[in-house]
Design a protein around this motif. Structure first.
Motif, PDB file in Angstrom:
ATOM      1  N   UNK A   1       0.858  -1.178   0.000  1.00  0.00           N
ATOM      2  CA  UNK A   1       0.000   0.000   0.000  1.00  0.00           C
ATOM      3  C   UNK A   1       0.894   1.227   0.000  1.00  0.00           C
ATOM      4  N   UNK A   2       0.482   2.231  -0.762  1.00  0.00           N
ATOM      5  CA  UNK A   2       1.216   3.493  -0.855  1.00  0.00           C
ATOM      6  C   UNK A   2       0.452   4.490  -0.002  1.00  0.00           C
ATOM      7  N   UNK A   3       1.059   4.901   1.101  1.00  0.00           N
ATOM      8  CA  UNK A   3       0.346   5.626   2.153  1.00  0.00           C
ATOM      9  C   UNK A   3       0.739   7.098   2.161  1.00  0.00           C
ATOM     10  N   UNK A   4      -0.275   7.959   2.117  1.00  0.00           N
ATOM     11  CA  UNK A   4      -0.034   9.383   2.355  1.00  0.00           C
ATOM     12  C   UNK A   4      -0.231   9.629   3.839  1.00  0.00           C
ATOM     13  N   UNK A   5       0.867   9.847   4.527  1.00  0.00           N
ATOM     14  CA  UNK A   5       0.848   9.951   5.976  1.00  0.00           C
ATOM     15  C   UNK A   5       0.443  11.349   6.422  1.00  0.00           C
ATOM     16  N   UNK A   6       0.925  12.376   5.733  1.00  0.00           N
ATOM     17  CA  UNK A   6       0.669  13.745   6.151  1.00  0.00           C
ATOM     18  C   UNK A   6       0.808  14.642   4.933  1.00  0.00           C
ATOM     19  N   UNK A   7       0.132  15.773   4.947  1.00  0.00           N
ATOM     20  CA  UNK A   7       0.218  16.705   3.827  1.00  0.00           C
ATOM     21  C   UNK A   7       1.228  17.811   4.082  1.00  0.00           C
ATOM     22  N   UNK A   8       2.025  17.693   5.114  1.00  0.00           N
ATOM     23  CA  UNK A   8       3.064  18.677   5.360  1.00  0.00           C
ATOM     24  C   UNK A   8       4.145  18.558   4.287  1.00  0.00           C
ATOM     25  N   UNK A   9       4.923  19.619   4.117  1.00  0.00           N
ATOM     26  CA  UNK A   9       5.937  19.639   3.079  1.00  0.00           C
ATOM     27  C   UNK A   9       6.971  18.529   3.260  1.00  0.00           C
TER      28      UNK A   9
ATOM     29  N   UNK B   1       5.667   3.662   0.707  1.00  0.00           N
ATOM     30  CA  UNK B   1       5.213   2.304   0.390  1.00  0.00           C
ATOM     31  C   UNK B   1       5.463   1.355   1.564  1.00  0.00           C
ATOM     32  N   UNK B   2       4.459   0.563   1.905  1.00  0.00           N
ATOM     33  CA  UNK B   2       4.587  -0.426   2.970  1.00  0.00           C
ATOM     34  C   UNK B   2       4.034  -1.759   2.476  1.00  0.00           C
ATOM     35  N   UNK B   3       4.804  -2.820   2.677  1.00  0.00           N
ATOM     36  CA  UNK B   3       4.322  -4.151   2.329  1.00  0.00           C
ATOM     37  C   UNK B   3       3.097  -4.496   3.169  1.00  0.00           C
TER      38      UNK B   3
ATOM     39  N   UNK C   1      11.974   5.058  11.319  1.00  0.00           N
ATOM     40  CA  UNK C   1      13.318   5.392  10.856  1.00  0.00           C
ATOM     41  C   UNK C   1      13.452   6.832  10.394  1.00  0.00           C
ATOM     42  N   UNK C   2      12.346   7.537  10.177  1.00  0.00           N
ATOM     43  CA  UNK C   2      12.432   8.888   9.647  1.00  0.00           C
ATOM     44  C   UNK C   2      11.180   9.681   9.955  1.00  0.00           C
ATOM     45  N   UNK C   3      11.064  10.834   9.277  1.00  0.00           N
ATOM     46  CA  UNK C   3       9.971  11.761   9.553  1.00  0.00           C
ATOM     47  C   UNK C   3       8.602  11.119   9.344  1.00  0.00           C
ATOM     48  N   UNK C   4       8.434  10.437   8.206  1.00  0.00           N
ATOM     49  CA  UNK C   4       7.132   9.861   7.889  1.00  0.00           C
ATOM     50  C   UNK C   4       6.702   8.788   8.868  1.00  0.00           C
ATOM     51  N   UNK C   5       7.610   7.865   9.175  1.00  0.00           N
ATOM     52  CA  UNK C   5       7.246   6.776  10.094  1.00  0.00           C
ATOM     53  C   UNK C   5       7.121   7.268  11.528  1.00  0.00           C
ATOM     54  N   UNK C   6       7.869   8.315  11.891  1.00  0.00           N
ATOM     55  CA  UNK C   6       7.679   8.894  13.230  1.00  0.00           C
ATOM     56  C   UNK C   6       6.285   9.500  13.346  1.00  0.00           C
ATOM     57  N   UNK C   7       5.842  10.158  12.295  1.00  0.00           N
ATOM     58  CA  UNK C   7       4.501  10.736  12.330  1.00  0.00           C
ATOM     59  C   UNK C   7       3.443   9.637  12.356  1.00  0.00           C
ATOM     60  N   UNK C   8       3.647   8.585  11.550  1.00  0.00           N
ATOM     61  CA  UNK C   8       2.704   7.477  11.549  1.00  0.00           C
ATOM     62  C   UNK C   8       2.608   6.853  12.935  1.00  0.00           C
ATOM     63  N   UNK C   9       3.736   6.712  13.613  1.00  0.00           N
ATOM     64  CA  UNK C   9       3.751   6.099  14.942  1.00  0.00           C
ATOM     65  C   UNK C   9       2.947   6.911  15.951  1.00  0.00           C
ATOM     66  N   UNK C  10       2.771   8.194  15.699  1.00  0.00           N
ATOM     67  CA  UNK C  10       2.039   9.038  16.623  1.00  0.00           C
ATOM     68  C   UNK C  10       0.549   9.120  16.364  1.00  0.00           C
ATOM     69  N   UNK C  11       0.065   8.434  15.322  1.00  0.00           N
ATOM     70  CA  UNK C  11      -1.358   8.479  15.006  1.00  0.00           C
ATOM     71  C   UNK C  11      -2.128   7.466  15.839  1.00  0.00           C
ATOM     72  N   UNK C  12      -3.243   7.887  16.362  1.00  0.00           N
ATOM     73  CA  UNK C  12      -4.062   7.046  17.230  1.00  0.00           C
ATOM     74  C   UNK C  12      -5.233   6.445  16.476  1.00  0.00           C
ATOM     75  N   UNK C  13      -5.866   5.415  17.028  1.00  0.00           N
ATOM     76  CA  UNK C  13      -7.074   4.864  16.410  1.00  0.00           C
ATOM     77  C   UNK C  13      -8.100   5.965  16.136  1.00  0.00           C
ATOM     78  N   UNK C  14      -8.693   5.891  14.951  1.00  0.00           N
ATOM     79  CA  UNK C  14      -9.632   6.909  14.514  1.00  0.00           C
ATOM     80  C   UNK C  14      -9.044   7.874  13.515  1.00  0.00           C
ATOM     81  N   UNK C  15      -7.705   8.039  13.522  1.00  0.00           N
ATOM     82  CA  UNK C  15      -7.061   8.867  12.509  1.00  0.00           C
ATOM     83  C   UNK C  15      -7.154   8.174  11.151  1.00  0.00           C
TER      84      UNK C  15
END
Length: 260
Positions: A36-44, A51-53, A70-84
């Motif tokens: 799946x190709x995931x748009x995590x955030x619309x920030x610059x 992409x995640x398997x 490992x980076x900005x995108x996955x750090x932001x993903x890790x901070x998202x809670x159920x319902x996001x």
């Protein structure tokens, strides 16, 4: 494209996490090896999708992804809670073919490449073998799930902190010996050097398999040609470029072009 609502987002161990999206359209058509190709955030700083398997799917419409922070995108993903919610493209790419009933599937994974081969293990009819390579014991994940699926799990770590000391490809000869007389079919997912070493081993011994060669991707739909890999063809040079996101990421092991 589907809007995926996060159902859970939890730590597995260390920096490894598992997120489950509610995305019933993707869950209903996904096969092992797709992504799946995931748009995590619309920030610059998160402009491009990630992409995640696909690790697993559920009958209730869940799509599970195992990732490492490992980076900005996955750090932001890790901070998202159920319902996001996240915007998902998928399932993308060509996945693995299902194991034949008369063959023993041998899954060769490096690090969290084990996430991409689990759906194969869970749906295999007769079990199989997982060869998992990692830098150290802290990077060995998901082995309990494979054992629960009836798989013979063998581990190699670079530092010897778990399993055999060395590379995951060092375990191949032992599997051939232990399963002598059985038809083996190999599946690989992991770092590119590992996949090239696996391709060289399989081609040299005339063994069949499929490898997930997921180079860094940008568009994820085959338009930008940023993720090309060399694949054998009938041209004078003996190879052509294929797009990992569109023509792959899974390719037959015999098609992987190896430099001299």
């Amino acid at each position: 494209m589907e809007i995926g609502t996060i159902l859970s987002n939890q730590q597995l161990q260390g920096d490894y996490r598992e997120v489950e999206f509610y995305a019933p359209e993707i869950a209903g058509s996904a096969v092992a090896g797709q992504f799946v190709h995931v748009r995590i955030d619309e920030r610059r700083d998160c402009l491009l999708r990630r992409p995640f398997s696909i690790h697993d799917v559920t009958p209730e419409g869940g799509v599970r992804v195992v990732y490492k922070v490992v980076g900005t995108g996955t750090r932001h993903l890790a901070g998202l809670n159920p319902g996001a919610v996240c915007n998902l493209l998928g399932p993308q790419g060509r996945g693995f073919t299902a194991p034949a009933p008369d063959a023993v599937p041998v899954l060769v994974a490096g690090g969290y490449g084990a996430a991409a081969t689990y759906l194969l293990a869970r749906t295999a009819r007769t079990g199989g073998v997982l060869l998992l390579g990692a830098r150290s014991a802290g990077d060995v994940i998901l082995t309990g799930r494979y054992r629960a699926a009836g798989f013979d799990v063998r581990v190699a770590t670079n530092d010897g902190s778990l399993g055999q000391r060395g590379l995951v490809t060092d375990l191949l000869a032992g599997v051939e010996a232990d399963y002598a007389g059985r038809k083996l079919f190999f599946y690989g997912c992991g770092p590119h050097p590992m996949l090239l070493a696996l391709a060289r081993y399989l081609q040299g011994r005339g063994l069949a398999g499929e490898l997930s060669i997921d180079h860094l991707m940008c568009c994820g739909v085959g338009a930008c040609f940023a993720c090309v890999v060399k694949i054998k063809d009938g041209s004078a040079g003996g190879w052509t470029y294929a797009r990992a996101c569109h023509d792959g990421p899974v390719f037959p092991a015999e098609q992987v072009y190896l430099e001299d």
